[in-house]
Motif scaffolding. Sequence first.
Motif, short mmCIF file in Angstrom:
data_model
loop_
_atom_site.label_atom_id
_atom_site.label_comp_id
_atom_site.label_asym_id
_atom_site.label_seq_id
_atom_site.Cartn_x
_atom_site.Cartn_y
_atom_site.Cartn_z
N ILE A 80 0.90 -1.21 0.01
CA ILE A 80 0.03 0.03 0.02
C ILE A 80 0.97 1.35 0.04
O ILE A 80 0.30 2.39 0.13
CB ILE A 80 -1.09 -0.10 1.17
CG1 ILE A 80 0.06 -0.16 2.71
CG2 ILE A 80 -1.81 -1.21 1.04
CD1 ILE A 80 -0.95 0.47 3.68
N VAL A 82 2.70 4.28 -1.60
CA VAL A 82 2.94 4.67 -2.94
C VAL A 82 4.39 4.88 -3.38
O VAL A 82 4.80 4.40 -4.38
CB VAL A 82 2.07 5.90 -3.17
CG1 VAL A 82 2.49 6.71 -4.27
CG2 VAL A 82 0.64 5.74 -3.34
N THR A 120 -8.77 1.86 -5.16
CA THR A 120 -7.95 3.26 -4.55
C THR A 120 -8.48 4.47 -5.55
O THR A 120 -8.31 4.58 -6.74
CB THR A 120 -6.61 3.01 -4.38
OG1 THR A 120 -5.77 4.18 -4.16
CG2 THR A 120 -5.89 2.46 -5.62
N ALA A 121 -8.38 5.52 -4.89
CA ALA A 121 -8.37 6.92 -5.74
C ALA A 121 -7.12 7.20 -6.35
O ALA A 121 -7.09 7.77 -7.51
CB ALA A 121 -8.37 7.88 -4.64
N ALA A 122 -6.12 6.27 -6.16
CA ALA A 122 -4.85 6.39 -6.92
C ALA A 122 -5.03 5.93 -8.43
O ALA A 122 -4.21 6.36 -9.16
CB ALA A 122 -3.76 5.39 -6.22
N TYR A 171 -11.14 3.80 -2.49
CA TYR A 171 -11.23 4.38 -1.35
C TYR A 171 -10.33 5.57 -1.50
O TYR A 171 -9.58 5.69 -2.32
CB TYR A 171 -10.39 3.69 -0.17
CG TYR A 171 -10.82 2.18 0.05
CD1 TYR A 171 -12.06 1.53 -0.41
CD2 TYR A 171 -9.86 1.20 0.68
CE1 TYR A 171 -12.10 0.30 -0.15
CE2 TYR A 171 -10.22 -0.07 0.72
CZ TYR A 171 -11.23 -0.48 0.24
OH TYR A 171 -11.55 -1.77 0.51
N ASN A 173 -8.81 8.86 1.28
CA ASN A 173 -8.16 8.67 2.48
C ASN A 173 -8.64 8.03 3.75
O ASN A 173 -9.45 8.73 4.40
CB ASN A 173 -7.40 9.94 2.71
CG ASN A 173 -6.40 10.22 1.73
OD1 ASN A 173 -6.65 10.45 0.43
ND2 ASN A 173 -5.08 10.36 2.02
N VAL A 210 5.46 18.50 7.17
CA VAL A 210 4.27 18.85 6.19
C VAL A 210 4.95 18.70 4.60
O VAL A 210 5.84 19.67 4.47
CB VAL A 210 3.57 20.32 6.29
CG1 VAL A 210 2.61 20.76 5.57
CG2 VAL A 210 3.19 20.21 7.87
N CYS A 222 -1.85 19.92 0.58
CA CYS A 222 -2.70 19.27 -0.25
C CYS A 222 -4.09 18.77 0.50
O CYS A 222 -4.11 18.76 1.58
CB CYS A 222 -1.92 17.57 -0.52
SG CYS A 222 -0.68 17.79 -1.68
N ARG A 224 -7.47 16.32 0.91
CA ARG A 224 -7.86 14.95 0.81
C ARG A 224 -8.99 14.91 1.28
O ARG A 224 -9.60 15.74 2.22
CB ARG A 224 -7.03 14.06 1.38
CG ARG A 224 -5.36 13.98 0.78
CD ARG A 224 -5.52 13.00 -0.47
NE ARG A 224 -4.14 13.08 -1.16
CZ ARG A 224 -3.54 14.01 -1.82
NH1 ARG A 224 -4.12 15.06 -2.13
NH2 ARG A 224 -2.23 13.95 -2.38
N ARG A 286 6.18 16.07 -1.35
CA ARG A 286 6.58 14.67 -1.64
C ARG A 286 6.46 14.33 -3.21
O ARG A 286 5.22 14.52 -3.64
CB ARG A 286 5.87 13.72 -0.56
CG ARG A 286 6.13 12.29 -0.54
CD ARG A 286 5.28 11.61 0.56
NE ARG A 286 3.92 11.71 0.25
CZ ARG A 286 2.95 11.08 0.95
NH1 ARG A 286 3.31 10.33 2.08
NH2 ARG A 286 1.72 11.03 0.56
N ASP A 289 2.52 12.94 -5.33
CA ASP A 289 1.28 13.73 -4.57
C ASP A 289 0.35 14.69 -5.26
O ASP A 289 0.80 15.75 -5.65
CB ASP A 289 1.51 14.61 -3.04
CG ASP A 289 1.95 13.54 -1.96
OD1 ASP A 289 1.46 12.47 -2.17
OD2 ASP A 289 2.29 14.10 -1.23
#
Length: 336
Positions: A80, A82, A120-122, A171, A173, A210, A222, A224, A286, A289
Amino acid sequence: MSKPTILVTGGAGYIGSHAVLALYDAGWPVVVVDNLSNGSREVVPDEVPLIETDIGDAAAMRAVLKEHRVGAIMHFAGSIVVPESVTDPHFYYRNNTVASHALLGAAMEAGVRHLLFSSTAATYGAPETVPIDEDAPTRPINPYGWSKLMTEQMLRDVAATGAINYGALRYFNVAGADPKGRSGQIGKGATHLLKVACEAAVGKRSHVDVFGTDYPTPDGTCIRDYIHVADLAAAHVLALEALIADPAESFTFNCGYGRGTSVLEMLEMLDRVNGTPVKRVLGPRRAGDPPQLVAANRRLVERLGWQPRFADTGTIIESALSWERRLFQKEAAVCA
Ligand SMILES: NC(=O)c1ccc[n+]([C@@H]2O[C@H](COP(=O)([O-])OP(=O)(O)OC[C@H]3O[C@@H](n4cnc5c(N)ncnc54)[C@H](O)[C@@H]3O)[C@@H](O)[C@H]2O)c1
Ligand SMILES: O=c1ccn([C@@H]2O[C@H](COP(=O)(O)OP(=O)(O)O[C@H]3O[C@H](CO)[C@H](O)[C@H](O)[C@H]3O)[C@@H](O)[C@H]2O)c(=O)[nH]1
């Protein structure tokens, strides 16, 4: 009619264990398969059989499905993280896509006709418009998202032959913990924002990083759509009932509240719930994202009659924090 036995793969993990609890509370017979690579026995109720094996082992899975006369599968098992999928994509395709292929083969041979899949929303990548509905283009921006999208495609093609029907739940987050305190997030080397922030709040970490303050969002961080894990688990039970009730129908639903919260807003709310501020270290973005991910959830609400009970952000954070405090006390007791 008596309820069939449900196999929950990854049922010793974070979301899977909450689905096990929701099924168990509603009187479904449940069996769990988990290789414990990131799961914990202690979050599975003693009454639920836990078989420690890998879902990629088709022969072992066939045996489990037959021995327990499984009627449907909730498939959570997978990897899981990323950024890890970017550095080790081969492993992600193996553990997510190839292992799902083996599980699906075992299910077909054992005559199991319903499968609910953790997507996933990914799968949407960095969407051009929010809220995102299920018809939005799927253009993953990392191997994790691709490994899940490929599994969705495999399920879609197999379902078209009539061998199974499936539900793909995408899903957003997932956050929070069982309101009765029976489970929560344990996984080693936490990376999810709220888990990391709660670890900082109880003193396990010095601060929260952050990741990025220059995004095109009102406060630069970001956004979510954080969904309480117990509301998500309830959606799984409804989705399972829908799959069994109509074996000709398959579906794909977003799982979120349709509400966006920024990283800084989450941390502010955590401070309020905790009573003392958590130290933030503002840093660079990061990799990978997307600036904003918010679900359009009309299909989930209308098609399944889903009614969230724990959507309040303070409630999500309270449950996560009290779980983290309990974990911390337990670990302190072991070390003493
Ligand atoms: N956490 C999130 O925000 C989120 C968001 C979208 C989708 N998902 C999906 O939900 C599912 C559950 O995620 P989670 O957050 O509970 O993660 P998790 O790591 O807590 O749970 C996954 C479980 O699967 C087990 N597992 C992994 N590979 C396995 C294998 N090959 N055979 C048997 N067991 C295996 C692990 O030991 C673990 O218990 C995953 O498929 C994930 O992709 C999670
Ligand atoms: O220590 C941290 C951890 C996270 N973040 C930020 O908080 C936001 C949320 O990050 P998470 O790591 O908690 O979650 P992701 O949005 O990266 O990913 C999660 O949600 C996605 C869908 O929205 C996918 O489903 C994915 O599987 C799941 O891990 C991101 O902007 C991230 O940069 C921080 O600022 N500091």
